[in-house]
Design a protein around this motif. Structure first.
Motif, PDB file in Angstrom:
ATOM      1  N   ILE A 168       1.041  -1.209   0.111  1.00 22.18           N
ATOM      2  CA  ILE A 168       0.036   0.037  -0.220  1.00 22.18           C
ATOM      3  C   ILE A 168       0.826   1.237   0.091  1.00 22.18           C
ATOM      4  CG2 ILE A 168      -1.827   1.328   1.218  1.00 22.18           C
ATOM      5  CD1 ILE A 168      -2.652  -1.537   2.462  1.00 22.18           C
ATOM      6  N   GLY A 169       1.147   1.780  -1.268  1.00 15.08           N
ATOM      7  CA  GLY A 169       1.932   3.213  -1.324  1.00 15.08           C
ATOM      8  C   GLY A 169       2.936   2.677  -2.503  1.00 15.08           C
ATOM      9  N   ALA A 170       2.858   3.506  -3.369  1.00 10.15           N
ATOM     10  CA  ALA A 170       3.830   3.380  -4.567  1.00 10.15           C
ATOM     11  C   ALA A 170       4.923   4.237  -4.546  1.00 10.15           C
ATOM     12  CB  ALA A 170       2.912   3.363  -5.763  1.00 10.15           C
ATOM     13  N   GLY A 171       5.286   4.860  -3.369  1.00 14.62           N
ATOM     14  CA  GLY A 171       6.511   5.759  -3.367  1.00 14.62           C
ATOM     15  C   GLY A 171       7.757   5.044  -3.349  1.00 14.62           C
ATOM     16  N   PRO A 172       8.685   5.738  -2.915  1.00 15.91           N
ATOM     17  CA  PRO A 172      10.117   5.252  -3.380  1.00 15.91           C
ATOM     18  C   PRO A 172      10.443   3.867  -2.250  1.00 15.91           C
ATOM     19  CG  PRO A 172      10.336   7.199  -2.066  1.00 15.91           C
ATOM     20  CD  PRO A 172       8.925   6.913  -2.651  1.00 15.91           C
ATOM     21  N   VAL A 205      20.342  13.611  -6.751  1.00 18.86           N
ATOM     22  CA  VAL A 205      19.582  13.139  -7.842  1.00 18.86           C
ATOM     23  C   VAL A 205      18.171  13.502  -7.736  1.00 18.86           C
ATOM     24  CG1 VAL A 205      18.584  11.104  -6.197  1.00 18.86           C
ATOM     25  CG2 VAL A 205      18.548  10.719  -8.800  1.00 18.86           C
ATOM     26  N   GLY A 206      17.594  13.887  -8.900  1.00 20.38           N
ATOM     27  CA  GLY A 206      16.308  14.507  -8.924  1.00 20.38           C
ATOM     28  C   GLY A 206      15.250  13.591  -8.300  1.00 20.38           C
ATOM     29  N   ALA A 207      14.138  14.108  -7.808  1.00 16.89           N
ATOM     30  CA  ALA A 207      13.088  13.267  -7.341  1.00 16.89           C
ATOM     31  C   ALA A 207      12.538  12.265  -8.257  1.00 16.89           C
ATOM     32  CB  ALA A 207      12.012  14.095  -6.532  1.00 16.89           C
ATOM     33  N   SER A 208      12.167  13.045  -9.195  1.00 19.54           N
ATOM     34  CA  SER A 208      11.362  12.292 -10.485  1.00 19.54           C
ATOM     35  C   SER A 208      12.355  11.377 -11.015  1.00 19.54           C
ATOM     36  CB  SER A 208      10.715  13.308 -11.636  1.00 19.54           C
ATOM     37  OG  SER A 208      11.948  14.072 -12.057  1.00 19.54           O
ATOM     38  N   GLU A 209      13.682  11.797 -11.177  1.00 24.10           N
ATOM     39  CA  GLU A 209      14.635  10.805 -11.857  1.00 24.10           C
ATOM     40  C   GLU A 209      14.928   9.402 -10.829  1.00 24.10           C
ATOM     41  OE1 GLU A 209      19.453  10.733 -12.981  1.00 24.10           O
ATOM     42  OE2 GLU A 209      18.595  12.489 -12.017  1.00 24.10           O
ATOM     43  N   LEU A 210      14.785   9.577  -9.498  1.00 28.78           N
ATOM     44  CA  LEU A 210      14.850   8.479  -8.666  1.00 28.78           C
ATOM     45  C   LEU A 210      13.709   7.489  -8.919  1.00 28.78           C
ATOM     46  CD1 LEU A 210      16.264   7.050  -6.300  1.00 28.78           C
ATOM     47  CD2 LEU A 210      14.959   8.588  -4.801  1.00 28.78           C
ATOM     48  N   ILE A 211      12.571   8.165  -9.045  1.00 30.15           N
ATOM     49  CA  ILE A 211      11.346   7.250  -9.220  1.00 30.15           C
ATOM     50  C   ILE A 211      11.543   6.590 -10.656  1.00 30.15           C
ATOM     51  CG2 ILE A 211       8.960   7.123  -9.534  1.00 30.15           C
ATOM     52  CD1 ILE A 211       9.805   7.694  -6.674  1.00 30.15           C
ATOM     53  N   ASP A 212      11.892   7.268 -11.759  1.00 30.01           N
ATOM     54  CA  ASP A 212      12.155   6.606 -12.985  1.00 30.01           C
ATOM     55  C   ASP A 212      13.056   5.527 -12.967  1.00 30.01           C
ATOM     56  OD1 ASP A 212      10.545   8.342 -14.217  1.00 30.01           O
ATOM     57  OD2 ASP A 212      11.927   9.619 -14.739  1.00 30.01           O
ATOM     58  N   GLY A 253       4.622   8.626  -5.268  1.00 26.61           N
ATOM     59  CA  GLY A 253       4.277   9.326  -4.003  1.00 26.61           C
ATOM     60  C   GLY A 253       4.636  10.586  -4.034  1.00 26.61           C
ATOM     61  N   GLN A 254       5.224  11.166  -2.804  1.00 26.32           N
ATOM     62  CA  GLN A 254       5.225  12.447  -2.774  1.00 26.32           C
ATOM     63  C   GLN A 254       6.336  13.148  -3.636  1.00 26.32           C
ATOM     64  OE1 GLN A 254       6.152  14.325   1.421  1.00 26.32           O
ATOM     65  NE2 GLN A 254       5.693  12.231   2.104  1.00 26.32           N
ATOM     66  N   LEU A 255       7.266  12.418  -4.094  1.00 28.80           N
ATOM     67  CA  LEU A 255       8.241  12.598  -4.943  1.00 28.80           C
ATOM     68  C   LEU A 255       7.641  13.165  -6.304  1.00 28.80           C
ATOM     69  CD1 LEU A 255      11.331  10.165  -4.178  1.00 28.80           C
ATOM     70  CD2 LEU A 255      10.593  12.425  -3.230  1.00 28.80           C
ATOM     71  N   THR A 256       6.838  12.378  -6.798  1.00 31.09           N
ATOM     72  CA  THR A 256       6.234  12.650  -8.104  1.00 31.09           C
ATOM     73  C   THR A 256       5.010  13.860  -8.025  1.00 31.09           C
ATOM     74  OG1 THR A 256       6.694  10.563  -8.784  1.00 31.09           O
ATOM     75  CG2 THR A 256       4.915  11.681  -9.860  1.00 31.09           C
ATOM     76  N   GLU A 257       4.324  13.879  -6.839  1.00 30.61           N
ATOM     77  CA  GLU A 257       3.336  14.634  -6.694  1.00 30.61           C
ATOM     78  C   GLU A 257       3.712  16.039  -6.355  1.00 30.61           C
ATOM     79  OE1 GLU A 257      -0.962  15.666  -6.972  1.00 30.61           O
ATOM     80  OE2 GLU A 257       0.352  14.135  -7.991  1.00 30.61           O
ATOM     81  N   LEU A 258       4.558  16.080  -5.217  1.00 33.33           N
ATOM     82  CA  LEU A 258       4.900  17.173  -4.736  1.00 33.33           C
ATOM     83  C   LEU A 258       6.206  17.904  -4.886  1.00 33.33           C
ATOM     84  CD1 LEU A 258       3.738  16.551  -1.012  1.00 33.33           C
ATOM     85  CD2 LEU A 258       2.253  17.248  -3.165  1.00 33.33           C
ATOM     86  N   TYR A 259       7.057  17.123  -5.025  1.00 30.17           N
ATOM     87  CA  TYR A 259       8.649  17.636  -5.404  1.00 30.17           C
ATOM     88  C   TYR A 259       9.358  16.758  -6.618  1.00 30.17           C
ATOM     89  CZ  TYR A 259       7.683  18.159  -0.326  1.00 30.17           C
ATOM     90  OH  TYR A 259       6.905  18.426   0.859  1.00 30.17           O
TER      91      TYR A 259
END
Length: 350
Positions: A9-13, A60-67, A40-46
């Protein structure tokens, strides 16, 4: 009914990295998240926020980390239920679980890992009389697109990591950056404090401490803020005011699942595997609490790793697990048994 081994439950890092660790153990994962995309927050907020404490990445950029996390787990083919909120959990007689979302989607798994970060949240707002009027007219609570501040005069308020990080980042984009904090001491990382001090000495940031923004001015949009500095008022012309005082977290429906809650977080057994008071339900990342807890992404990665090991042992009672480095085993050819470990060692010697 969606069938899987671990319902995350939760698709953040933290939730995404749990998929990787589970995949090494041949465990399947399905993730549920109320947002329309992973991150999660990294994509939605930062999405553009720089992160400095991920091992191997000076920045590392937040969206880059998620990618990168999404690329890392792609080989394990996780499932996603997005734009839906996990609403109820039911523990069956065989010890497995059914998690149902607000839209009626049912998920069946052997374990549940709550990786919901701060849960649902909203920014903590300063008590300013006309704050709401200037929202979207110069007042911003998140920095989603740093480029919108290019050539602007920015006032940032706060003393934590977000205030420090964005002051550093925007110093090279905005025309002027003011950092206002009520105290002389900051709560953020020492390295960030030092960087802000260097930028101040270089004239790229104007630091006002102790100080507090007490008034906003402007006709149709924000034109200036008034800062109280030791009882004296100073007006600063600006285009944007960014108060960064953290987020107010809310667990949402999870708070009604019978889990032990402390300070709006889920208590876990950190001495073993981050399991909650309900066997088979774990909490990892910022959503949990235990003595010495640090709300860092890398700590969530560690918790996810131990959680997956625990689920593997629970699903495979009596099966001996041998931890082995992926440099020896690779990603796809090892299930943790002693026999497989011996084969891998012989193969590496050959």
């Amino acid at each position: 009914m969606i069938e899987t081994d671990i319902i995350i439950i939760g698709a953040g890092p933290t939730g995404l990295f749990a998929v990787f660790e589970a995949g090494l153990l041949k465990l399947k994962c399905h993730l549920i998240d109320g947002l329309p995309q992973p991150g999660g927050q990294l994509t939605e907020l930062y999405p553009k926020k720089p992160i400095f404490d991920i091992p191997g990445y000076p920045s590392v950029g937040a969206s880059e980390l998620i990618d990168n996390l999404m690329e890392q787990i792609k080989q394990f083919q996780p499932g996603f239920t997005l734009n839906e909120v996990a609403e109820t959990v039911e523990k069956l007689e065989d010890g497995t679980f059914i998690v149902t979302t607000n839209k009626g989607t049912k998920h069946h798994g052997s374990a549940v890992a709550i990786a919901g970060g701060l849960g649902s949240f909203e920014p903590r707002k300063p008590e300013l009389e006309n704050l709401a009027y200037y929202e979207d007219k110069g007042v911003e609570y998140f920095v989603k697109k740093p480029e919108m501040f290019a050539g602007k005069k920015i006032v940032i308020a706060g003393g934590g990591d977000s205030a420090l990080d964005w002051s550093i980042f925007l110093a090279d984009i905005a025309e002027e950056v003011y950092l206002v904090h009520r105290r002389n001491e900051f709560r953020g990382a020492l390295d960030s404090v030092e960087k802000v001090q260097v930028l101040k000495d270089q004239g790229k940031i104007t630091m006002i401490t102790p100080g507090e923004v007490v008034e906003l001015k402007g006709a149709d949009k924000l034109e200036a803020v008034v800062v109280d500095i030791d009882g004296e008022k100073r007006e600063i012309a600006c285009d944007n005011f960014i108060p960064l005082f953290g987020l107010t977290p809310k667990l949402g429906p999870i708070a009604d699942w019978g889990l032990e809650i402390e300070k709006n977080a889920i208590k876990v057994n950190n001495a073993l595997d981050y399991q909650t008071n309900i066997p088979g339900i774990y909490a990892i990342g910022d959503v949990n609490i235990y003595p010495g807890k640090l709300k860092l992404i890398l700590c969530g990665f560690h918790e996810a790793t131990l959680m997956c090991q625990s689920v593997y042992n629970m699903m495979n009672p009596g099966k001996k697990f041998v931890l082995k480095y992926t440099t020896v085993s690779g990603i796809n050819g090892f299930d943790g048994t002693r026999k497989e470990a011996e084969k891998a060692v012989v193969k590496s010697i050959d």
